[in-house]
Design a protein around this motif. Structure first.
Motif, PDB file in Angstrom:
ATOM      1  N   VAL A 142       0.863  -1.186   0.000  1.00 22.84           N
ATOM      2  CA  VAL A 142       0.000   0.000   0.000  1.00 22.84           C
ATOM      3  C   VAL A 142       0.897   1.232   0.000  1.00 22.84           C
ATOM      4  N   PRO A 143       0.827   2.060  -1.023  1.00 20.06           N
ATOM      5  CA  PRO A 143       1.756   3.205  -1.141  1.00 20.06           C
ATOM      6  C   PRO A 143       1.668   4.149   0.057  1.00 20.06           C
ATOM      7  N   VAL A 144       2.802   4.771   0.384  1.00 19.25           N
ATOM      8  CA  VAL A 144       2.912   5.664   1.534  1.00 19.25           C
ATOM      9  C   VAL A 144       3.260   7.080   1.079  1.00 19.25           C
ATOM     10  N   HIS A 145       3.121   8.015   2.000  1.00 18.89           N
ATOM     11  CA  HIS A 145       3.467   9.406   1.705  1.00 18.89           C
ATOM     12  C   HIS A 145       4.973   9.634   1.685  1.00 18.89           C
ATOM     13  N   VAL A 146       5.679   8.934   2.589  1.00 17.20           N
ATOM     14  CA  VAL A 146       7.109   9.185   2.770  1.00 17.20           C
ATOM     15  C   VAL A 146       7.856   7.857   2.884  1.00 17.20           C
ATOM     16  N   VAL A 147       8.966   7.751   2.183  1.00 19.60           N
ATOM     17  CA  VAL A 147       9.899   6.636   2.349  1.00 19.60           C
ATOM     18  C   VAL A 147      11.162   7.185   3.004  1.00 19.60           C
ATOM     19  N   THR A 148      11.646   6.496   4.028  1.00 23.03           N
ATOM     20  CA  THR A 148      12.902   6.885   4.676  1.00 23.03           C
ATOM     21  C   THR A 148      13.921   5.764   4.510  1.00 23.03           C
ATOM     22  N   ALA A 149      15.187   6.117   4.633  1.00 25.76           N
ATOM     23  CA  ALA A 149      16.252   5.116   4.562  1.00 25.76           C
ATOM     24  C   ALA A 149      17.522   5.716   5.133  1.00 25.76           C
ATOM     25  N   ARG A 150      18.375   4.833   5.624  1.00 21.30           N
ATOM     26  CA  ARG A 150      19.664   5.259   6.181  1.00 21.30           C
ATOM     27  C   ARG A 150      20.682   4.153   5.956  1.00 21.30           C
ATOM     28  N   ALA A 151      21.766   4.503   5.275  1.00 24.12           N
ATOM     29  CA  ALA A 151      22.882   3.570   5.072  1.00 24.12           C
ATOM     30  C   ALA A 151      22.431   2.262   4.436  1.00 24.12           C
ATOM     31  N   VAL A 152      21.551   2.366   3.437  1.00 26.03           N
ATOM     32  CA  VAL A 152      21.025   1.168   2.783  1.00 26.03           C
ATOM     33  C   VAL A 152      21.775   0.867   1.491  1.00 26.03           C
ATOM     34  N   ALA A 153      21.926   1.887   0.624  1.00 23.74           N
ATOM     35  CA  ALA A 153      22.525   1.677  -0.690  1.00 23.74           C
ATOM     36  C   ALA A 153      22.826   3.027  -1.318  1.00 23.74           C
ATOM     37  N   PRO A 154      23.648   3.057  -2.382  1.00 27.48           N
ATOM     38  CA  PRO A 154      23.829   4.297  -3.138  1.00 27.48           C
ATOM     39  C   PRO A 154      22.480   4.843  -3.599  1.00 27.48           C
ATOM     40  N   LEU A 155      22.400   6.150  -3.768  1.00 28.35           N
ATOM     41  CA  LEU A 155      21.126   6.824  -3.980  1.00 28.35           C
ATOM     42  C   LEU A 155      20.370   6.308  -5.200  1.00 28.35           C
ATOM     43  N   ASP A 156      21.061   6.073  -6.329  1.00 28.53           N
ATOM     44  CA  ASP A 156      20.344   5.624  -7.523  1.00 28.53           C
ATOM     45  C   ASP A 156      19.705   4.259  -7.307  1.00 28.53           C
ATOM     46  N   ARG A 157      20.420   3.344  -6.624  1.00 27.70           N
ATOM     47  CA  ARG A 157      19.858   2.019  -6.344  1.00 27.70           C
ATOM     48  C   ARG A 157      18.758   2.099  -5.293  1.00 27.70           C
ATOM     49  N   LEU A 158      18.985   2.890  -4.251  1.00 27.21           N
ATOM     50  CA  LEU A 158      17.973   3.069  -3.208  1.00 27.21           C
ATOM     51  C   LEU A 158      16.679   3.612  -3.789  1.00 27.21           C
ATOM     52  N   ALA A 159      16.791   4.582  -4.687  1.00 27.43           N
ATOM     53  CA  ALA A 159      15.595   5.171  -5.297  1.00 27.43           C
ATOM     54  C   ALA A 159      14.800   4.128  -6.068  1.00 27.43           C
ATOM     55  N   GLY A 160      15.499   3.211  -6.719  1.00 21.88           N
ATOM     56  CA  GLY A 160      14.805   2.166  -7.460  1.00 21.88           C
ATOM     57  C   GLY A 160      13.975   1.258  -6.578  1.00 21.88           C
ATOM     58  N   TRP A 161      14.379   1.149  -5.322  1.00 15.73           N
ATOM     59  CA  TRP A 161      13.600   0.365  -4.357  1.00 15.73           C
ATOM     60  C   TRP A 161      12.531   1.195  -3.668  1.00 15.73           C
ATOM     61  N   GLY A 162      12.892   2.418  -3.296  1.00 16.23           N
ATOM     62  CA  GLY A 162      12.007   3.218  -2.451  1.00 16.23           C
ATOM     63  C   GLY A 162      10.949   4.016  -3.177  1.00 16.23           C
ATOM     64  N   ILE A 163      11.305   4.616  -4.306  1.00 13.89           N
ATOM     65  CA  ILE A 163      10.364   5.488  -5.014  1.00 13.89           C
ATOM     66  C   ILE A 163       9.078   4.774  -5.421  1.00 13.89           C
ATOM     67  N   PRO A 164       9.125   3.528  -5.915  1.00  9.52           N
ATOM     68  CA  PRO A 164       7.871   2.856  -6.282  1.00  9.52           C
ATOM     69  C   PRO A 164       6.930   2.581  -5.112  1.00  9.52           C
ATOM     70  N   LEU A 165       7.395   2.718  -3.881  1.00 16.96           N
ATOM     71  CA  LEU A 165       6.528   2.510  -2.712  1.00 16.96           C
ATOM     72  C   LEU A 165       5.728   3.758  -2.350  1.00 16.96           C
ATOM     73  N   LEU A 166       5.996   4.866  -3.053  1.00 15.75           N
ATOM     74  CA  LEU A 166       5.362   6.138  -2.720  1.00 15.75           C
ATOM     75  C   LEU A 166       3.999   6.314  -3.386  1.00 15.75           C
ATOM     76  N   ARG A 167       3.158   7.082  -2.712  1.00 15.17           N
ATOM     77  CA  ARG A 167       1.933   7.597  -3.333  1.00 15.17           C
ATOM     78  C   ARG A 167       2.299   8.707  -4.302  1.00 15.17           C
ATOM     79  N   PRO A 168       1.391   9.041  -5.226  1.00 16.05           N
ATOM     80  CA  PRO A 168       1.632  10.234  -6.052  1.00 16.05           C
ATOM     81  C   PRO A 168       1.927  11.454  -5.181  1.00 16.05           C
ATOM     82  N   TYR A 169       2.924  12.219  -5.569  1.00 14.77           N
ATOM     83  CA  TYR A 169       3.351  13.452  -4.895  1.00 14.77           C
ATOM     84  C   TYR A 169       3.953  13.181  -3.514  1.00 14.77           C
TER      85      TYR A 169
END
Length: 248
Positions: A142-169
């Motif tokens: 279920v998409p969320v408003h905010v994704v957080t992360a710390r020391a997980v992966a380089p930004l481009d790879r992290l974004a590929g995991w985290g951004i699709p979990l977001l709601r629009p905007y």
């Protein structure tokens, strides 16, 4: 002889909370102290945190994560990707009871620890622990408003995991180090393909932590994960709807 990495020895090196901890955690400081104690003891014993991190647990870990709350909107849902020992998700939950937080973590020993922390601190109504990788759950999450992360992966790879979990905007808030500006510059093309419309580097925790916590903010438009992922998720939703009609 002292054994390096012995959890009892490490726990003994946990310092008293600094003055800033009272300002940051307020009435939840006793719970923050319990959490710090768990990290220094059980967390070290299970390999979730290194014993050399215990003396700087407050400044480098708990407070560093808690001040992320300065840039998280009110009354939103949050997914902490690759939560590990609960950083930044647990400190964020303690300082922001208005948030509903999912701790997403693939390793069983870590999710066991997170469930124990959530129960001990009485966060069951606010925090949910989910075992899995972001790329495995993103089609059903279920998409969320905010994704957080710390020391997980380089930004481009992290974004590929985290951004699709977001709601629009929605937005991804990644705690990064001194190279945040350089990392963001190198990842901007990848972020754009994922539907990021604005990105910036923020510094939070003025007067509370030194150095300031560095956060990369990536804000998405109406298609988090990019157009291809949005179409894929819509197709999956239609398939689920048809399946539901057939079973009714």
């Amino acid at each position: 002889m002292r054994r390096d990495g012995d959890p009892q020895d490490a726990a003994a090196e946990l310092p008293e909370p600094p003055a800033a901890a009272r300002e940051v955690f307020g009435d939840r400081l006793p719970d923050a102290i319990r959490y710090a104690g768990l990290l220094a003891d059980v967390g070290v014993g299970r390999g979730l945190i290194g014993p050399r991190e215990v003396p700087r647990l407050w400044e480098r870990h708990l407070l560093n994560c808690a001040v992320l709350s300065e840039v998280v909107p009110e009354q939103v849902t949050v997914c902490d990707v690759g939560s590990g020992a609960g950083l930044p998700g647990i400190p964020l939950a303690l300082v922001r009871p208005d948030l509903r937080i999912t701790l997403l973590e693939p390793l069983l020993r870590r999710t066991n620890f997170l469930n124990e922390v959530v129960e001990l601190l009485g966060l069951e109504e606010q925090v949910t622990v989910v075992r899995g990788r972001a790329e495995e759950v993103m089609n059903t999450f279920v998409p969320v408003h905010v994704v957080t992360a710390r020391a997980v992966a380089p930004l481009d790879r992290l974004a590929g995991w985290g951004i699709p979990l977001l709601r629009p905007y929605g937005e991804m808030l990644a705690l990064k180090g001194d190279t945040a500006e350089q990392e963001l510059k190198g990842a901007r093309a990848a972020l754009a393909k994922l539907g990021v419309v604005r990105s910036s580097v923020l510094h939070v925790g003025a007067g509370l932590v030194h150095p300031l916590s560095t956060v990369v903010r990536a804000e998405v438009g109406e298609s988090p994960g990019g157009v291809r992922f949005a179409a894929k998720r819509a197709k999956a939703a239609r398939r689920g709807a048809r399946s539901g009609r057939r079973s009714s």
